[in-house]
Design a protein around this motif. Structure first.
Motif, PDB file in Angstrom:
ATOM      1  N   ALA A  45     -68.423  -6.327  40.924  1.00  0.00           N
ATOM      2  CA  ALA A  45     -67.258  -6.177  41.796  1.00  0.00           C
ATOM      3  C   ALA A  45     -67.581  -6.391  43.266  1.00  0.00           C
ATOM      4  N   ARG A  46     -68.879  -6.486  43.626  1.00  0.00           N
ATOM      5  CA  ARG A  46     -69.246  -6.650  45.031  1.00  0.00           C
ATOM      6  C   ARG A  46     -69.989  -7.943  45.339  1.00  0.00           C
ATOM      7  N   PHE A  47     -70.844  -8.392  44.406  1.00  0.00           N
ATOM      8  CA  PHE A  47     -71.746  -9.507  44.714  1.00  0.00           C
ATOM      9  C   PHE A  47     -71.720 -10.573  43.622  1.00  0.00           C
ATOM     10  N   LYS A 322     -64.671  -5.509  34.074  1.00  0.00           N
ATOM     11  CA  LYS A 322     -63.239  -5.184  34.045  1.00  0.00           C
ATOM     12  C   LYS A 322     -62.754  -4.519  35.326  1.00  0.00           C
ATOM     13  N   HIS A 323     -63.565  -3.616  35.903  1.00  0.00           N
ATOM     14  CA  HIS A 323     -63.082  -2.880  37.069  1.00  0.00           C
ATOM     15  C   HIS A 323     -63.027  -3.749  38.323  1.00  0.00           C
ATOM     16  N   GLY A 324     -63.485  -5.009  38.231  1.00  0.00           N
ATOM     17  CA  GLY A 324     -63.402  -5.912  39.373  1.00  0.00           C
ATOM     18  C   GLY A 324     -62.241  -6.882  39.305  1.00  0.00           C
ATOM     19  N   LEU A 325     -61.409  -6.788  38.246  1.00  0.00           N
ATOM     20  CA  LEU A 325     -60.289  -7.721  38.080  1.00  0.00           C
ATOM     21  C   LEU A 325     -59.088  -7.322  38.930  1.00  0.00           C
ATOM     22  N   ASP A 326     -58.197  -8.280  39.149  1.00  0.00           N
ATOM     23  CA  ASP A 326     -56.960  -8.055  39.901  1.00  0.00           C
ATOM     24  C   ASP A 326     -55.855  -7.687  38.907  1.00  0.00           C
ATOM     25  N   VAL A 327     -55.631  -6.378  38.726  1.00  0.00           N
ATOM     26  CA  VAL A 327     -54.641  -5.942  37.735  1.00  0.00           C
ATOM     27  C   VAL A 327     -53.213  -6.244  38.182  1.00  0.00           C
ATOM     28  N   SER A 328     -52.990  -6.390  39.485  1.00  0.00           N
ATOM     29  CA  SER A 328     -51.640  -6.695  39.981  1.00  0.00           C
ATOM     30  C   SER A 328     -51.202  -8.099  39.592  1.00  0.00           C
ATOM     31  N   ALA A 329     -52.180  -8.992  39.301  1.00  0.00           N
ATOM     32  CA  ALA A 329     -51.862 -10.363  38.882  1.00  0.00           C
ATOM     33  C   ALA A 329     -51.948 -10.528  37.367  1.00  0.00           C
ATOM     34  N   CYS A 330     -52.112  -9.403  36.622  1.00  0.00           N
ATOM     35  CA  CYS A 330     -52.250  -9.430  35.157  1.00  0.00           C
ATOM     36  C   CYS A 330     -53.453 -10.275  34.737  1.00  0.00           C
ATOM     37  N   GLU A 331     -54.532 -10.149  35.504  1.00  0.00           N
ATOM     38  CA  GLU A 331     -55.775 -10.874  35.190  1.00  0.00           C
ATOM     39  C   GLU A 331     -56.558 -10.066  34.161  1.00  0.00           C
ATOM     40  N   VAL A 332     -56.883 -10.682  33.013  1.00  0.00           N
ATOM     41  CA  VAL A 332     -57.590  -9.970  31.949  1.00  0.00           C
ATOM     42  C   VAL A 332     -59.045 -10.402  31.818  1.00  0.00           C
ATOM     43  N   PHE A 333     -59.441 -11.488  32.454  1.00  0.00           N
ATOM     44  CA  PHE A 333     -60.822 -11.973  32.384  1.00  0.00           C
ATOM     45  C   PHE A 333     -61.034 -12.915  33.556  1.00  0.00           C
ATOM     46  N   ARG A 334     -62.283 -12.943  34.081  1.00  0.00           N
ATOM     47  CA  ARG A 334     -62.560 -13.886  35.163  1.00  0.00           C
ATOM     48  C   ARG A 334     -63.955 -14.474  34.992  1.00  0.00           C
ATOM     49  N   PHE A 335     -64.010 -15.798  34.987  1.00  0.00           N
ATOM     50  CA  PHE A 335     -65.277 -16.523  34.920  1.00  0.00           C
ATOM     51  C   PHE A 335     -65.657 -17.020  36.313  1.00  0.00           C
ATOM     52  N   TYR A 336     -66.960 -17.176  36.522  1.00  0.00           N
ATOM     53  CA  TYR A 336     -67.476 -17.877  37.702  1.00  0.00           C
ATOM     54  C   TYR A 336     -68.274 -19.060  37.171  1.00  0.00           C
ATOM     55  N   LYS A 337     -67.700 -20.236  37.315  1.00  0.00           N
ATOM     56  CA  LYS A 337     -68.223 -21.446  36.673  1.00  0.00           C
ATOM     57  C   LYS A 337     -69.189 -22.178  37.591  1.00  0.00           C
ATOM     58  N   LEU A 338     -70.394 -22.480  37.079  1.00  0.00           N
ATOM     59  CA  LEU A 338     -71.413 -23.200  37.842  1.00  0.00           C
ATOM     60  C   LEU A 338     -71.262 -24.695  37.597  1.00  0.00           C
ATOM     61  N   ILE A 339     -70.951 -25.434  38.667  1.00  0.00           N
ATOM     62  CA  ILE A 339     -70.815 -26.894  38.592  1.00  0.00           C
ATOM     63  C   ILE A 339     -71.974 -27.494  39.387  1.00  0.00           C
ATOM     64  N   THR A 340     -73.017 -27.905  38.677  1.00  0.00           N
ATOM     65  CA  THR A 340     -74.260 -28.324  39.324  1.00  0.00           C
ATOM     66  C   THR A 340     -74.073 -29.570  40.174  1.00  0.00           C
ATOM     67  N   LEU A 341     -73.314 -30.549  39.670  1.00  0.00           N
ATOM     68  CA  LEU A 341     -73.168 -31.827  40.374  1.00  0.00           C
ATOM     69  C   LEU A 341     -72.543 -31.651  41.750  1.00  0.00           C
TER      70      LEU A 341
END
Length: 475
Positions: A45-47, A322-341
């Motif tokens: 939730a911080r870093f 879970k405790h880092g999600l935005d519940v006001s936007a009904c967000e149930v999962f969040r990925f951070y996708k690494l795009i190497t190129l």
């Protein structure tokens, strides 16, 4: 009688993926080009932490989540390892503590200062030595504070008690490299997949193998416990080299409950399971898409929902707790996708579309929070306890007050189960012998070049001396 399709009612049928705008991404990051099958990314939730390319050792970036946009090339790094960093994981109960493992055979614990790094960090608060080969995986225990698992290329899993900074247990049942580790909800069971084509369910404190499956038709790569359902899901390759998933009963691994082929691509399939929504996400290494399913308790067990598509291939994916999600936007999962190129980290939010802006209790049940349920001594003595739950409505911004205190200890031999881990080195693999051979060849070439340069210099000095002796002044 006319045929009619069977429609299945689900509140997650219309979940969709929403990519963050460019200014909310993390740009200019030299993502590692290491081919090890890990995510090279960890988030809380911080870093956000990302393993980066570096010369002469291993390093990773730690960026505060609010510091989006372009990251400067000279941004400070965590760079204390002498070899490539292979895995990083945040402590689930102390948000500024992160564990890393490396090819230098060590596991290290780092304490990130408030607000992130201001200069390069080279000193870890704790260095753990017990593996005789490089360490490929680290996992924190899900309910106990300061218990860390590490899996190395010496085929061993070590259980570390960070209160004393020592390994307290060793799991020595594998005959090849461990590919993946996953805990059940209370951390009383550990599932592992291994390069020896076996899936195991292990009681971690005793190291006893409770169930074992020889996966000849379905070669297992990754495994994940499906919450409290007493089931496992694995991703792997069929005998025809197609990607497939399999569902298993944790108490009987003789045959999978179901097997389902996904496609004919070659990239590794990473599974992610959300125990609160019973949703499974499948993301392939090198793919641009993320498939998601709903897991049921009755046949057919697995129901396809939808697919998020993107043209940019992913090297790995970090997942927000879970405790880092935005519940006001009904967000149930969040990925951070690494795009190497592109050197880009792209947040992808999975959102349940709802018209109401009020808190949606049906998609946010009580979830494991940031407080540990057990101390290391309690868990090691045999106590099991479910995670302490929290509501995302009231307490999702609450931070843990636990502080990590590194033990003071001297470097000495590491004895577990009567075996000195640093002395009992297993035979080297063919790849390691080849790497040693090529390194020695490079060293021989370097020494030959140095000798030839010295020979040339000696000849030059001899010629200069001869010229001086034959000069008219000397005569």
């Amino acid at each position: 009688m006319s045929w009619r399709p069977q429609y299945r009612s689900s509140k997650f049928r219309n979940v969709y993926g929403k990519v963050a705008s460019r200014e909310h991404c993390f740009d200019g990051i030299p993502i590692t080009k290491n081919v090890h099958d890990n995510h090279f990314c960890a988030v809380n939730a911080r870093f956000l932490a990302i393993v980066t390319e570096s010369a002469g050792g291993g390093s990773f970036l730690v960026i505060p989540l609010e510091q989006t946009g372009r990251i400067e090339p000279n941004y400070p790094k965590v760079c204390g390892h002498q070899g490539n960093v292979l895995d990083i994981k945040w402590n689930p109960f102390i948000e500024n503590i992160i564990a890393s493992c490396s090819e230098d055979t060590s596991v290290r614990i780092w304490e990130i200062p408030e607000g992130g790094l201001k200069r390069n960090m080279t000193e870890a608060v704790l260095e753990l030595y017990g593996h005789s080969r490089r360490v490929g995986l680290v996992e924190w225990h899900p309910t106990t504070n300061n218990i860390l698992f590490s899996a190395g290329y010496d085929y061993k899993v070590l259980i570390w008690n960070l209160d004393i900074g020592e390994p307290v247990k060793m799991i020595d049942c594998h005959t090849d490299v461990i590919l993946c580790m996953s805990f059940n909800m209370d951390g009383s069971l550990l599932a592992t997949s291994c390069k020896d084509k076996k899936l195991r369910v292990v009681e971690p404190r005793s190291g006893r193998v409770l169930q074992e499956a020889s996966c000849k038709n379905h070669r297992v790569n990754r495994v994940v416990f499906l919450g409290s359902t007493k089931r496992l899901l694995t991703t792997g390759v069929s005998r025809w080299n197609t990607r497939q998933i399999a569902l298993w009963d944790q108490e009987d691994l003789s045959m999978p409950l179901i097997e389902e082929e996904i496609d004919g691509l070659s990239g590794l399939l990473f599974p992610f399971y959300d125990a609160d929504t019973h949703m499974l996400y499948l993301a392939g290494k090198g793919d641009g898409n993320i498939r998601y399913y709903e897991i049921g308790s009755e046949k057919p067990y697995l129901s396809y929902l939808m697919e998020f598509r993107s043209p940019a291939p992913q090297k790995g994916l970090g997942v927000m707790p879970k405790h880092g999600l935005d519940v006001s936007a009904c967000e149930v999962f969040r990925f951070y996708k690494l795009i190497t190129l592109k050197g880009l980290i792209e947040p992808i939010s999975m959102i349940v579309p709802r018209r109401s802006e009020t808190y949606q209790e049906d998609i946010y049940p009580m979830t494991p929070g940031t407080e540990p349920a057990l101390t290391p001594d309690e868990w090691l003595s045999g106590v099991n306890r479910d995670p302490i739950l929290m509501s995302l409505k009231e307490g999702y911004k609450r931070t843990s007050k636990i502080v990590f205190k590194a033990p003071v200890r001297e470097k000495k031999s590491v004895v577990v189960n009567g075996i000195d881990l640093l002395e009992n080195v297993p035979p080297r693999t063919e790849n390691e012998l080849l790497r040693m051979f090529f390194r020695q060849q490079d060293e021989i070439r370097r020494l030959k070049d140095e000798l030839s340069q010295k020979d040339i210099r000696i000849r030059q000095l001899q010629l200069e001396l001869k010229n001086l002796r034959n000069s008219p002044k000397n005569n």
